[in-house]
Design a protein around this motif. Structure first.
Motif, PDB file in Angstrom:
ATOM      1  N   LYS A 197     -31.497   4.306 -12.466  1.00 24.47           N
ATOM      2  CA  LYS A 197     -29.691   3.380 -12.724  1.00 24.47           C
ATOM      3  C   LYS A 197     -29.485   3.109 -12.432  1.00 24.47           C
ATOM      4  N   LYS A 198     -28.949   3.811 -11.174  1.00 23.54           N
ATOM      5  CA  LYS A 198     -28.417   3.819 -10.213  1.00 23.54           C
ATOM      6  C   LYS A 198     -28.489   3.616  -8.786  1.00 23.54           C
ATOM      7  N   ALA A 199     -29.728   5.136  -8.292  1.00 21.29           N
ATOM      8  CA  ALA A 199     -30.195   4.949  -7.147  1.00 21.29           C
ATOM      9  C   ALA A 199     -28.952   5.600  -6.448  1.00 21.29           C
ATOM     10  N   ARG A 200     -27.840   6.663  -7.334  1.00 24.02           N
ATOM     11  CA  ARG A 200     -27.768   8.127  -6.844  1.00 24.02           C
ATOM     12  C   ARG A 200     -28.393   9.252  -6.733  1.00 24.02           C
ATOM     13  N   LEU A 201     -28.598   9.161  -8.118  1.00 22.42           N
ATOM     14  CA  LEU A 201     -29.437  10.406  -8.168  1.00 22.42           C
ATOM     15  C   LEU A 201     -30.936  10.361  -8.106  1.00 22.42           C
ATOM     16  N   MET A 202     -31.598  11.584  -7.602  1.00 18.77           N
ATOM     17  CA  MET A 202     -33.113  12.476  -6.788  1.00 18.77           C
ATOM     18  C   MET A 202     -33.360  13.791  -7.643  1.00 18.77           C
ATOM     19  N   ALA A 203     -34.728  13.301  -8.425  1.00 22.37           N
ATOM     20  CA  ALA A 203     -35.301  15.234  -8.215  1.00 22.37           C
ATOM     21  C   ALA A 203     -35.983  14.892  -7.069  1.00 22.37           C
ATOM     22  N   THR A 204     -36.724  16.173  -7.187  1.00 24.25           N
ATOM     23  CA  THR A 204     -37.103  16.992  -6.557  1.00 24.25           C
ATOM     24  C   THR A 204     -38.368  17.886  -7.314  1.00 24.25           C
ATOM     25  N   GLY A 205     -39.753  18.155  -7.027  1.00 19.70           N
ATOM     26  CA  GLY A 205     -40.584  18.636  -7.431  1.00 19.70           C
ATOM     27  C   GLY A 205     -41.388  20.213  -6.191  1.00 19.70           C
ATOM     28  N   GLY A 206     -41.186  21.575  -6.481  1.00 19.74           N
ATOM     29  CA  GLY A 206     -42.013  21.707  -5.265  1.00 19.74           C
ATOM     30  C   GLY A 206     -42.683  22.690  -5.534  1.00 19.74           C
ATOM     31  N   GLU A 207     -43.377  23.376  -4.944  1.00 20.44           N
ATOM     32  CA  GLU A 207     -44.737  24.598  -4.712  1.00 20.44           C
ATOM     33  C   GLU A 207     -43.900  26.197  -5.595  1.00 20.44           C
ATOM     34  N   ASP A 208     -42.129  26.170  -5.384  1.00 20.42           N
ATOM     35  CA  ASP A 208     -41.306  27.449  -6.348  1.00 20.42           C
ATOM     36  C   ASP A 208     -41.065  27.110  -7.279  1.00 20.42           C
ATOM     37  N   ARG A 209     -41.945  25.950  -8.586  1.00 22.35           N
ATOM     38  CA  ARG A 209     -41.903  25.807  -9.914  1.00 22.35           C
ATOM     39  C   ARG A 209     -40.665  25.576 -10.124  1.00 22.35           C
ATOM     40  N   LYS A 210     -39.674  24.878  -9.465  1.00 26.06           N
ATOM     41  CA  LYS A 210     -38.468  24.178  -9.472  1.00 26.06           C
ATOM     42  C   LYS A 210     -38.663  22.794  -9.045  1.00 26.06           C
ATOM     43  N   VAL A 211     -38.025  21.896 -10.298  1.00 19.32           N
ATOM     44  CA  VAL A 211     -37.378  21.489 -10.221  1.00 19.32           C
ATOM     45  C   VAL A 211     -35.553  21.188  -9.545  1.00 19.32           C
ATOM     46  N   ASN A 212     -35.523  20.542  -8.909  1.00 20.44           N
ATOM     47  CA  ASN A 212     -33.808  20.139  -7.999  1.00 20.44           C
ATOM     48  C   ASN A 212     -33.527  19.037  -8.395  1.00 20.44           C
ATOM     49  N   LEU A 213     -31.811  18.727  -8.987  1.00 18.93           N
ATOM     50  CA  LEU A 213     -31.678  17.861  -8.979  1.00 18.93           C
ATOM     51  C   LEU A 213     -30.635  17.642  -7.558  1.00 18.93           C
ATOM     52  N   TRP A 214     -30.448  16.166  -7.478  1.00 21.66           N
ATOM     53  CA  TRP A 214     -29.808  16.195  -5.918  1.00 21.66           C
ATOM     54  C   TRP A 214     -28.507  14.802  -6.335  1.00 21.66           C
ATOM     55  N   THR A 215     -27.571  14.697  -5.756  1.00 20.65           N
ATOM     56  CA  THR A 215     -26.606  13.364  -5.394  1.00 20.65           C
ATOM     57  C   THR A 215     -27.244  12.673  -4.117  1.00 20.65           C
ATOM     58  N   ILE A 216     -27.726  11.453  -3.770  1.00 16.72           N
ATOM     59  CA  ILE A 216     -28.014  11.162  -2.570  1.00 16.72           C
ATOM     60  C   ILE A 216     -26.687  11.127  -1.301  1.00 16.72           C
TER      61      ILE A 216
END
Length: 584
Positions: free
Chosen positions: A29-48
């Protein structure tokens, strides 16, 4: 280079997870938000632009292999190595749906244009369409011969296009659940695809290092770019559809397609770019390596053809379909950048242009240039129709009917049994191939040549077979010697790159056995003083010890990438790191 002349810079780099990062996605939508997924089984959300995690979501029981946002950025979806998909409401930070059905890692996710439906692709080669309201699978699409790498719904929501590791692109009709077109011209896995925002045009990028453009009225290949230095990882059109951005490892190119040509080229340092989007006259690209994520920004207004100069660097390749007349250079766009470069950003200079023979252009053909997909459909069937709401009149067998006066699809019991049998064919073929390989290894082993049997098993390049054999020989310490170690250690190095916990456990236990059983012998032989007499046996033993020492050193440097793993696997990894350190 002055501040004004910088065309690309690294915005930020930070540690995103406690373990390795496996995937990421930028908000559409605005390229301000990013999601990452890892081996630690978590989904983390970030403000760019911020290195602080905004929201951390948990619930999966295995590593996250794929993430994505819906169009409104109200929901985030993640698929795991176990084949499970979870959907979260971002505002409430709650799991709203858990979808199960895939038999292997989730490798691709895409929300439908209307947001109520989700498509998923997997290592099991299947594509599934889900109703996120009813928590059920509407339909399963089968036919690819490899992992599904990418998939997207058409802008009008009536087609879904899938790209696979088998090198094919399939176009499925949601109303009939059948393939209406298949593109086979790529010579390696298809890694990404994009619909043109205004025209009936599809672009596909591949590990064969080319981008291909397809006319969706005639299903003809319009043009193909020349090969880049590295496989294509991401592609995205600019919002007005004037050019296509192609991201490969450490490079970015700007392409036109009628004819195929390179407008501009930048040498980036983003590694293997994992997602790209265009917002406010800027291209945002993100990549990950180990536990870190990096975000890069490109000022589109300083690239051709957006700077007013439409002169291509090179003609990328000869087009294979009638071409439209070349367009005039688009005007420079008003600047409203989301992100500003720092005072000392990492510069990205364009590499010298590659020299190509000038192409001969074929007579131009005018193709429809539609402002919006929903305004008008192509002239031939099957084609895009006018936009209509997708109605899930799904029966027990998972058929869809679209509200366009089509009758609801039905299926007989015999057709259902045939479809079910076809679904198991891929699994059966894989198991039969593995059984043949194991029988071959057993034949060699039965002749009494264990070393050759090990070499044959490892040469088959099947990690499952390697793990099976290692588990067998671990239970028989008497058969081990230095020669066996020199055969097994290179295979362990490969296993430590696996995403399967069982493979990593077996690799840890095998390396632990080798170091505890032969570590002192290896050190004693390497530290022994030279002797005056020629001793062939001693020389051979010294060479094997030296080779084992080098291989263990190489593995020790690489297993540290798993040091952040959690649970029993994390304990096993940290134990083997400690043992390998004591070895030196």
């Amino acid at each position: 280079m002055t501040f004004q002349s910088k065309r690309a810079w690294r915005l930020q780099e930070f540690a995103a997870h406690g373990g390795n990062v496996n995937c990421l996605a930028l908000g559409p939508k605005k390229a301000r938000l990013m999601a990452t997924g890892g081996e630690d089984r978590k989904v983390n959300l970030w403000t760019i632009g911020s290195p602080t995690v905004t929201l951390s979501l948990s619930g999966h029981t295995s590593g996250i292999d794929c993430v994505g946002f819906d169009e409104s950025e109200e929901h985030v979806v993640a698929g795991s190595a176990s084949g499970t998909i979870k959907l979260w409401n971002i505002d409430k930070a709650q799991v709203v749906r858990t979808l199960s059905g895939h038999k292997a890692n989730i490798s691709a996710l895409s929300f439908h244009t209307y947001g109520k439906f989700l498509a998923s692709g997997s290592l099991d080669t299947n594509v599934r369409l889900w109703d996120t309201r009813r928590q059920g699978c509407i339909c399963t699409y089968k036919g690819h011969g490899g992992r599904i790498n990418c998939l997207k719904f058409s802008p009008d929501g009536k087609w879904i296009v899938t790209g696979s590791e088998d090198g094919t692109v399939k176009m499925w009709d949601l109303g009939t659940s059948k393939v209406i077109q298949e593109f086979k011209q790529h010579t390696a896995g298809v890694s990404c695809l994009q619909f043109h925002p205004c025209e009936f045009l599809l672009a596909t990028g591949s590990a064969d290092k080319t981008v291909k453009f397809w006319d969706l009225e005639t299903f003809d290949l319009v043009s193909t770019t020349s090969s880049e230095a590295k496989p294509i990882r991401q592609i995205v059109y600019d919002p007005k559809g004037d050019a296509l951005f192609s991201g490969a490892e450490d490079s970015l190119r700007v392409y036109g397609w009628e004819p195929a040509r390179v407008y501009d080229s930048l040498c980036m340092f983003w590694g293997k770019v994992a997602d790209m989007t265009v917002q406010s006259n800027q291209l945002i690209g993100a990549s990950f390596q180990h536990t870190n994520v990096a975000v890069w920004v490109v000022d589109i207004g300083k690239l051709k053809p957006f700077n007013g100069d439409a002169t291509p660097l090179v003609e990328a390749s000869e087009s294979v379909a009638p071409l439209s007349a070349p367009t005039q250079a688009p005007p420079s766009r008003p600047s409203g950048p989301v992100f500003q470069p720092s005072s000392n950003p990492d510069p990205a200079q364009p590499p010298p242009p590659v020299q190509h023979e000038p192409m001969k252009r074929t007579p131009p053909k005018q193709r429809k240039n539609l402002q919006h997909w929903e305004q008008k459909g192509p002239t031939k069937e099957p084609r895009y129709g006018q936009m209509g709401e997708v109605n899930v009149a799904a029966n027990a067998l998972g058929k869809i009917s679209l509200i366009d006066n089509q009758p609801e699809q039905t299926i007989t019991e015999s057709e259902f049994m045939k479809t079910a049998a076809n679904g198991h064919r891929g699994v059966r073929d894989n198991l039969e191939a593995r059984l043949r390989n194991l029988q071959y290894v057993r034949t060699v082993w039965s002749k009494g040549d264990l070393k050759q049997a090990l070499e044959v098993a490892i040469s088959l390049d099947d990690q499952g077979i390697t793990v099976d054999i290692l588990q067998v020989i671990q239970s028989s310490p008497a058969i081990w010697d230095l020669h066996i170690c020199t055969i097994v250690l290179p295979a362990l190095r490969t296993l430590f790159h696996s995403k399967h916990e069982n493979h990593l456990f077996v690799a840890c236990s095998t390396l632990k056995h080798i170091i505890k059983s032969f570590g002192q012998l290896i050190k004693d032989n390497l530290n022994a003083p030279p002797v005056g007499n020629i001793d062939i046996t001693r020389e051979e033993r010294y060479k094997k010890c030296h080779l084992c020492h080098q291989q263990i050193a190489n593995i020790s440097r690489e297993i540290t990438r798993h040091s952040g793993a959690q649970g029993k696997l994390g304990s096993a990894i940290r134990e083997i790191i400690k043992i390998s350190e004591s070895f030196y």
